[in-house]
Design a protein around this motif. Structure first.
Motif, PDB file in Angstrom:
ATOM      1  N   VAL A   1       0.762  -1.064   0.058  1.00  0.00           N
ATOM      2  CA  VAL A   1      -0.243   0.054   0.160  1.00  0.00           C
ATOM      3  C   VAL A   1       1.153   1.263  -0.239  1.00  0.00           C
ATOM      4  CG1 VAL A   1      -1.635   1.142   1.224  1.00  0.00           C
ATOM      5  CG2 VAL A   1      -1.902  -1.279   1.245  1.00  0.00           C
ATOM      6  N   GLY A   2       0.864   1.868  -1.033  1.00  0.00           N
ATOM      7  CA  GLY A   2       1.690   3.030  -1.270  1.00  0.00           C
ATOM      8  C   GLY A   2       1.099   4.371  -0.641  1.00  0.00           C
ATOM      9  N   GLN A   3       1.904   5.193  -0.085  1.00  0.00           N
ATOM     10  CA  GLN A   3       1.304   6.339   0.511  1.00  0.00           C
ATOM     11  C   GLN A   3       2.194   7.377  -0.073  1.00  0.00           C
ATOM     12  OE1 GLN A   3      -1.035   6.840   2.289  1.00  0.00           O
ATOM     13  NE2 GLN A   3      -1.086   4.620   3.258  1.00  0.00           N
ATOM     14  N   THR A   4       1.392   8.620  -0.288  1.00  0.00           N
ATOM     15  CA  THR A   4       1.784   9.881  -0.921  1.00  0.00           C
ATOM     16  C   THR A   4       2.941  10.568  -0.005  1.00  0.00           C
ATOM     17  OG1 THR A   4      -0.274  10.352  -1.931  1.00  0.00           O
ATOM     18  CG2 THR A   4       1.211  12.392  -1.840  1.00  0.00           C
ATOM     19  N   GLU A   5       2.656  10.542   1.135  1.00  0.00           N
ATOM     20  CA  GLU A   5       3.850  11.201   2.271  1.00  0.00           C
ATOM     21  C   GLU A   5       4.080  10.211   3.022  1.00  0.00           C
ATOM     22  OE1 GLU A   5       6.630  12.897   3.663  1.00  0.00           O
ATOM     23  OE2 GLU A   5       5.703  14.296   2.423  1.00  0.00           O
ATOM     24  N   TRP A   6       5.599   9.721   3.077  1.00  0.00           N
ATOM     25  CA  TRP A   6       6.069   8.795   4.019  1.00  0.00           C
ATOM     26  C   TRP A   6       6.594   9.210   5.054  1.00  0.00           C
ATOM     27  CZ3 TRP A   6       4.487   4.089   3.692  1.00  0.00           C
ATOM     28  CH2 TRP A   6       4.337   3.257   2.564  1.00  0.00           C
ATOM     29  N   ASP A   7       7.217  10.680   4.896  1.00  0.00           N
ATOM     30  CA  ASP A   7       7.941  10.990   6.035  1.00  0.00           C
ATOM     31  C   ASP A   7       7.255  12.203   7.283  1.00  0.00           C
ATOM     32  OD1 ASP A   7      10.231   9.573   5.538  1.00  0.00           O
ATOM     33  OD2 ASP A   7      10.827  10.820   3.841  1.00  0.00           O
ATOM     34  N   ALA A   8       6.070  12.662   6.539  1.00  0.00           N
ATOM     35  CA  ALA A   8       5.316  13.409   7.339  1.00  0.00           C
ATOM     36  C   ALA A   8       3.825  12.987   7.230  1.00  0.00           C
ATOM     37  CB  ALA A   8       5.622  14.884   7.083  1.00  0.00           C
ATOM     38  N   PRO A   9       3.168  11.815   7.700  1.00  0.00           N
ATOM     39  CA  PRO A   9       2.028  11.385   7.273  1.00  0.00           C
ATOM     40  C   PRO A   9       0.916  12.127   8.094  1.00  0.00           C
ATOM     41  CG  PRO A   9       3.404   9.810   8.967  1.00  0.00           C
ATOM     42  CD  PRO A   9       4.085  10.945   8.383  1.00  0.00           C
ATOM     43  N   VAL A  10      -0.104  11.892   7.555  1.00  0.00           N
ATOM     44  CA  VAL A  10      -1.367  12.366   8.154  1.00  0.00           C
ATOM     45  C   VAL A  10      -2.332  10.985   8.137  1.00  0.00           C
ATOM     46  CG1 VAL A  10      -3.237  14.106   7.742  1.00  0.00           C
ATOM     47  CG2 VAL A  10      -0.911  14.853   6.916  1.00  0.00           C
ATOM     48  N   CYS A  11      -2.745  10.918   9.418  1.00  0.00           N
ATOM     49  CA  CYS A  11      -3.646   9.752   9.603  1.00  0.00           C
ATOM     50  C   CYS A  11      -4.780   9.592   8.460  1.00  0.00           C
ATOM     51  CB  CYS A  11      -4.058   9.851  10.959  1.00  0.00           C
ATOM     52  SG  CYS A  11      -4.936   8.266  11.430  1.00  0.00           S
ATOM     53  N   GLU A  12      -5.303  10.913   8.247  1.00  0.00           N
ATOM     54  CA  GLU A  12      -6.563  10.700   7.393  1.00  0.00           C
ATOM     55  C   GLU A  12      -6.377  10.222   6.199  1.00  0.00           C
ATOM     56  OE1 GLU A  12      -9.744  14.074   5.897  1.00  0.00           O
ATOM     57  OE2 GLU A  12      -9.375  14.081   8.055  1.00  0.00           O
ATOM     58  N   ASP A  13      -5.226  10.799   5.702  1.00  0.00           N
ATOM     59  CA  ASP A  13      -4.642  10.386   4.447  1.00  0.00           C
ATOM     60  C   ASP A  13      -4.113   8.897   4.140  1.00  0.00           C
ATOM     61  OD1 ASP A  13      -5.025  13.038   3.642  1.00  0.00           O
ATOM     62  OD2 ASP A  13      -2.677  13.558   3.784  1.00  0.00           O
ATOM     63  N   TRP A  14      -3.546   8.543   5.078  1.00  0.00           N
ATOM     64  CA  TRP A  14      -3.005   7.082   5.036  1.00  0.00           C
ATOM     65  C   TRP A  14      -4.196   6.013   5.260  1.00  0.00           C
ATOM     66  CZ3 TRP A  14       2.014   5.098   7.555  1.00  0.00           C
ATOM     67  CH2 TRP A  14       3.255   5.904   7.008  1.00  0.00           C
ATOM     68  N   ILE A  15      -5.388   6.238   6.140  1.00  0.00           N
ATOM     69  CA  ILE A  15      -6.330   5.476   6.335  1.00  0.00           C
ATOM     70  C   ILE A  15      -7.264   5.502   4.887  1.00  0.00           C
ATOM     71  CG2 ILE A  15      -6.291   5.234   8.672  1.00  0.00           C
ATOM     72  CD1 ILE A  15      -9.180   6.922   8.671  1.00  0.00           C
ATOM     73  N   SER A  16      -7.378   6.504   4.322  1.00  0.00           N
ATOM     74  CA  SER A  16      -8.207   6.820   2.888  1.00  0.00           C
ATOM     75  C   SER A  16      -7.357   5.897   1.949  1.00  0.00           C
ATOM     76  CB  SER A  16      -8.187   8.188   2.468  1.00  0.00           C
ATOM     77  OG  SER A  16      -9.134   8.893   3.289  1.00  0.00           O
ATOM     78  N   LYS A  17      -6.168   6.116   1.810  1.00  0.00           N
ATOM     79  CA  LYS A  17      -5.267   5.433   0.910  1.00  0.00           C
ATOM     80  C   LYS A  17      -5.567   3.974   1.104  1.00  0.00           C
ATOM     81  CE  LYS A  17      -2.579   4.250  -2.505  1.00  0.00           C
ATOM     82  NZ  LYS A  17      -2.734   4.761  -3.912  1.00  0.00           N
ATOM     83  N   LEU A  18      -5.405   3.384   2.383  1.00  0.00           N
ATOM     84  CA  LEU A  18      -5.671   2.023   2.815  1.00  0.00           C
ATOM     85  C   LEU A  18      -6.968   1.472   2.249  1.00  0.00           C
ATOM     86  CD1 LEU A  18      -4.627  -0.453   4.134  1.00  0.00           C
ATOM     87  CD2 LEU A  18      -5.220   0.240   6.191  1.00  0.00           C
ATOM     88  N   ASP A  19      -7.971   2.194   2.630  1.00  0.00           N
ATOM     89  CA  ASP A  19      -9.128   1.880   2.231  1.00  0.00           C
ATOM     90  C   ASP A  19      -9.373   1.694   0.589  1.00  0.00           C
ATOM     91  OD1 ASP A  19     -11.828   1.089   3.248  1.00  0.00           O
ATOM     92  OD2 ASP A  19     -12.496   2.646   2.092  1.00  0.00           O
ATOM     93  N   GLN A  20      -8.964   2.541  -0.078  1.00  0.00           N
ATOM     94  CA  GLN A  20      -8.896   2.464  -1.644  1.00  0.00           C
ATOM     95  C   GLN A  20      -8.573   1.356  -2.026  1.00  0.00           C
ATOM     96  OE1 GLN A  20      -6.777   5.774  -3.011  1.00  0.00           O
ATOM     97  NE2 GLN A  20      -8.429   7.288  -2.541  1.00  0.00           N
ATOM     98  N   VAL A  21      -7.314   0.744  -1.768  1.00  0.00           N
ATOM     99  CA  VAL A  21      -6.500  -0.332  -2.032  1.00  0.00           C
ATOM    100  C   VAL A  21      -7.177  -1.648  -1.316  1.00  0.00           C
ATOM    101  CG1 VAL A  21      -4.534  -1.816  -1.785  1.00  0.00           C
ATOM    102  CG2 VAL A  21      -4.329   0.878  -2.216  1.00  0.00           C
ATOM    103  N   VAL A  22      -7.898  -1.563  -0.251  1.00  0.00           N
ATOM    104  CA  VAL A  22      -8.693  -2.864   0.382  1.00  0.00           C
ATOM    105  C   VAL A  22      -9.726  -3.140  -0.468  1.00  0.00           C
ATOM    106  CG1 VAL A  22     -10.241  -3.628   2.363  1.00  0.00           C
ATOM    107  CG2 VAL A  22      -7.818  -2.621   2.639  1.00  0.00           C
ATOM    108  N   MET A  23     -10.502  -1.916  -1.043  1.00  0.00           N
ATOM    109  CA  MET A  23     -11.755  -2.205  -1.747  1.00  0.00           C
ATOM    110  C   MET A  23     -11.433  -2.508  -3.169  1.00  0.00           C
ATOM    111  SD  MET A  23     -13.799  -2.113   0.644  1.00  0.00           S
ATOM    112  CE  MET A  23     -15.190  -2.044  -0.149  1.00  0.00           C
TER     113      MET A  23
END
Length: 178
Positions: free
Chosen positions: A35-57
């Motif tokens: 699961v790739g993230q846009t920002e690995w070094d200064a993450p925002v939880c809301e962004d990370w969980i949204s990306k995770l949900d996109q990939v899961v779905m």
């Protein structure tokens, strides 16, 4: 070892490098996907969980196993609380204590660590000498999440720096959820 599940690798802060066990597993198994993230070094939880949900779905979530390391464990807990997806399970390795003084700054929205029961089977892997979480806190997280706790002894943060590249014992734990 074969896996019937769709396995999603969920790295923590800074991503997982080429020699990290998550990266090695991803290269070893064709049905493992990062699961790739846009920002690995200064993450925002809301962004990370949204990306995770996109990939899961993408496809059937009931076939998904998540493999989280470090900050990804909190990401998965926040995601589970927000979306309540019926996944197969999660292996949560070295969950970082984002409330601890030892945790690096620069993350947004990952504190406090969620303490709600996860709506899927899970295993928390912890060590006795992880700089980012005490065994006591990892035990608290596992109990709150309804996870099986596996204490692997003196293993640091269960990463390359603590000697964990290829990690067959971790694969065996993941197979228990498959």
């Amino acid at each position: 070892m074969d896996f019937t599940s769709r396995v999603l690798i969920v790295p923590g802060l800074g991503n997982s490098g080429e020699q990290h066990w998550q990266s090695l597993w991803e290269r070893q198994f064709p049905n493992f996907e990062r699961v790739g993230q846009t920002e690995w070094d200064a993450p925002v939880c809301e962004d990370w969980i949204s990306k995770l949900d996109q990939v899961v779905m993408v496809g059937d979530p009931s076939t998904v196993l998540l493999v989280g390391h470090s900050l990804a464990c909190s990401t998965i807990a926040y995601w589970a609380n927000t979306f309540q997806r019926p996944i197969k399970g999660a292996l949560l390795v070295a969950p970082s204590d984002t409330e601890a003084d030892s945790y690096p700054s620069g993350t947004i929205g990952f504190s406090p660590v969620p303490l709600s029961k996860l709506p899927f089977p899970s295993i928390v892997v912890a060590s006795t000498d992880d700089f980012y979480v005490s065994l006591g806190r990892a035990t608290l997280f596992a109990r709150a999440w309804g996870s099986e706790l596996v204490n692997i002894g003196s293993a640091g943060h269960v990463n390359v720096a603590s000697g964990y590249g290829d990690w067959p014992e971790g694969l065996a734990l993941l197979k228990k959820l498959d």
